[in-house]
Design a protein around this motif. Structure first.
Motif, PDB file in Angstrom:
ATOM      1  N   SER A  87      39.119  31.305  31.309  1.00 53.50           N
ATOM      2  CA  SER A  87      39.969  32.309  30.659  1.00 53.50           C
ATOM      3  C   SER A  87      40.656  31.746  29.408  1.00 53.50           C
ATOM      4  O   SER A  87      41.069  32.508  28.541  1.00 53.50           O
ATOM      5  N   ARG A  88      40.737  30.442  29.291  1.00 55.19           N
ATOM      6  CA  ARG A  88      41.278  29.814  28.071  1.00 55.19           C
ATOM      7  C   ARG A  88      40.436  30.174  26.853  1.00 55.19           C
ATOM      8  O   ARG A  88      40.931  30.185  25.734  1.00 55.19           O
ATOM      9  N   PHE A  89      39.158  30.433  27.073  1.00 52.38           N
ATOM     10  CA  PHE A  89      38.205  30.663  25.991  1.00 52.38           C
ATOM     11  C   PHE A  89      37.914  32.150  25.767  1.00 52.38           C
ATOM     12  O   PHE A  89      37.420  32.530  24.720  1.00 52.38           O
ATOM     13  N   GLN A  90      38.179  32.957  26.768  1.00 52.92           N
ATOM     14  CA  GLN A  90      37.729  34.344  26.778  1.00 52.92           C
ATOM     15  C   GLN A  90      38.824  35.315  26.351  1.00 52.92           C
ATOM     16  O   GLN A  90      40.010  35.042  26.543  1.00 52.92           O
ATOM     17  N   GLN A  91      38.385  36.430  25.779  1.00 52.56           N
ATOM     18  CA  GLN A  91      39.279  37.561  25.527  1.00 52.56           C
ATOM     19  C   GLN A  91      38.513  38.819  25.896  1.00 52.56           C
ATOM     20  O   GLN A  91      37.300  38.895  25.722  1.00 52.56           O
ATOM     21  N   THR A  92      39.218  39.782  26.417  1.00 53.15           N
ATOM     22  CA  THR A  92      38.558  40.999  26.871  1.00 53.15           C
ATOM     23  C   THR A  92      38.130  41.850  25.687  1.00 53.15           C
ATOM     24  O   THR A  92      38.642  41.709  24.577  1.00 53.15           O
ATOM     25  N   LEU A  93      37.193  42.732  25.941  1.00 53.85           N
ATOM     26  CA  LEU A  93      36.791  43.704  24.929  1.00 53.85           C
ATOM     27  C   LEU A  93      37.960  44.661  24.701  1.00 53.85           C
ATOM     28  O   LEU A  93      38.740  44.925  25.619  1.00 53.85           O
ATOM     29  N   PRO A  94      38.065  45.200  23.503  1.00 56.02           N
ATOM     30  CA  PRO A  94      39.177  46.119  23.225  1.00 56.02           C
ATOM     31  C   PRO A  94      39.251  47.306  24.189  1.00 56.02           C
ATOM     32  O   PRO A  94      40.331  47.793  24.488  1.00 56.02           O
ATOM     33  N   SER A  95      38.125  47.746  24.700  1.00 53.94           N
ATOM     34  CA  SER A  95      38.102  48.909  25.603  1.00 53.94           C
ATOM     35  C   SER A  95      38.254  48.533  27.079  1.00 53.94           C
ATOM     36  O   SER A  95      38.223  49.418  27.941  1.00 53.94           O
ATOM     37  N   SER A  96      38.430  47.250  27.393  1.00 52.39           N
ATOM     38  CA  SER A  96      38.528  46.821  28.790  1.00 52.39           C
ATOM     39  C   SER A  96      39.744  47.421  29.481  1.00 52.39           C
ATOM     40  O   SER A  96      40.802  47.582  28.870  1.00 52.39           O
ATOM     41  N   LYS A  97      39.564  47.702  30.754  1.00 52.87           N
ATOM     42  CA  LYS A  97      40.683  48.159  31.573  1.00 52.87           C
ATOM     43  C   LYS A  97      41.514  46.939  31.968  1.00 52.87           C
ATOM     44  O   LYS A  97      41.026  45.807  31.931  1.00 52.87           O
ATOM     45  N   LYS A  98      42.736  47.171  32.375  1.00 51.48           N
ATOM     46  CA  LYS A  98      43.616  46.082  32.788  1.00 51.48           C
ATOM     47  C   LYS A  98      42.956  45.272  33.912  1.00 51.48           C
ATOM     48  O   LYS A  98      42.473  45.839  34.891  1.00 51.48           O
ATOM     49  N   GLY A  99      42.914  43.960  33.741  1.00 46.60           N
ATOM     50  CA  GLY A  99      42.329  43.078  34.740  1.00 46.60           C
ATOM     51  C   GLY A  99      40.817  42.961  34.667  1.00 46.60           C
ATOM     52  O   GLY A  99      40.219  42.175  35.389  1.00 46.60           O
ATOM     53  N   GLU A 100      40.183  43.724  33.796  1.00 48.98           N
ATOM     54  CA  GLU A 100      38.725  43.705  33.664  1.00 48.98           C
ATOM     55  C   GLU A 100      38.326  42.646  32.654  1.00 48.98           C
ATOM     56  O   GLU A 100      38.876  42.585  31.562  1.00 48.98           O
ATOM     57  N   LYS A 101      37.388  41.807  33.034  1.00 48.21           N
ATOM     58  CA  LYS A 101      36.926  40.753  32.151  1.00 48.21           C
ATOM     59  C   LYS A 101      35.544  41.124  31.628  1.00 48.21           C
ATOM     60  O   LYS A 101      35.437  41.740  30.586  1.00 48.21           O
ATOM     61  N   TRP A 102      34.505  40.774  32.339  1.00 49.25           N
ATOM     62  CA  TRP A 102      33.140  41.162  31.966  1.00 49.25           C
ATOM     63  C   TRP A 102      32.999  42.674  32.156  1.00 49.25           C
ATOM     64  O   TRP A 102      33.387  43.213  33.192  1.00 49.25           O
ATOM     65  N   VAL A 103      32.429  43.358  31.180  1.00 49.26           N
ATOM     66  CA  VAL A 103      32.261  44.807  31.231  1.00 49.26           C
ATOM     67  C   VAL A 103      30.771  45.128  31.344  1.00 49.26           C
ATOM     68  O   VAL A 103      29.966  44.623  30.554  1.00 49.26           O
ATOM     69  N   VAL A 104      30.419  45.946  32.321  1.00 52.25           N
ATOM     70  CA  VAL A 104      29.029  46.346  32.511  1.00 52.25           C
ATOM     71  C   VAL A 104      28.629  47.268  31.364  1.00 52.25           C
ATOM     72  O   VAL A 104      29.322  48.232  31.055  1.00 52.25           O
ATOM     73  N   MET A 105      27.508  46.938  30.734  1.00 48.99           N
ATOM     74  CA  MET A 105      27.011  47.722  29.610  1.00 48.99           C
ATOM     75  C   MET A 105      26.098  48.840  30.114  1.00 48.99           C
ATOM     76  O   MET A 105      25.470  48.715  31.168  1.00 48.99           O
ATOM     77  N   GLU A 106      26.029  49.910  29.342  1.00 52.40           N
ATOM     78  CA  GLU A 106      25.164  51.045  29.659  1.00 52.40           C
ATOM     79  C   GLU A 106      23.815  50.858  28.973  1.00 52.40           C
ATOM     80  O   GLU A 106      23.752  50.603  27.771  1.00 52.40           O
TER      81      GLU A 106
END
Length: 121
Positions: A87-106
């Motif tokens: 998590s030191r390296f990662q940032q969520t996507l702008p559309s991520s929900k709270k607590g969501e890290k990796w987002v499943v793509m369509e």
């Protein structure tokens, strides 16, 4: 039959942090307990691709895999420590929900579906 998932996540836009993240993911660098946790969850294929600071993960999992069960498995102290480190390296996507890290793509395109449709015409 395996289920395929494609997920996205961003890294912090910092060249040194991105380089370190890549180093942590080289063969032999991911902690053994993390690899074991991935395999035990039913994930059979996992690949992560990088362009600029965007990550795309391709996962194939057997029928026993579930995202909720995998998330619950993060209670393992070593896997949890890995997640905190990453998590030191990662940032969520702008559309991520709270607590969501990796987002499943369509999936929006499948060549096989187009070829099958062409054959029916």
């Amino acid at each position: 039959m395996n289920n395929r998932f494609v997920l996205a996540l961003d890294l912090k836009d910092d060249e040194l942090l991105i380089e370190q993240y890549v180093d942590y993911h080289r063969p032999g660098s991911v902690w053994a307990e993390v690899i074991e946790s991935i395999e035990e969850s039913g994930i059979e294929v996992m690949e992560i691709y990088l362009v600029e600071n965007r990550l795309v993960m391709v996962m194939e999992a057997n029928e026993s895999f579930s995202f909720s069960d995998k998330q619950a498995g993060k209670n393992d102290d070593i896997v949890k420590a890995w997640e905190v480190l990453m998590s030191r390296f990662q940032q969520t996507l702008p559309s991520s929900k709270k607590g969501e890290k990796w987002v499943v793509m369509e999936k929006i395109f499948d060549l096989k579906a187009h070829v099958a449709n062409k054959d029916k015409q």
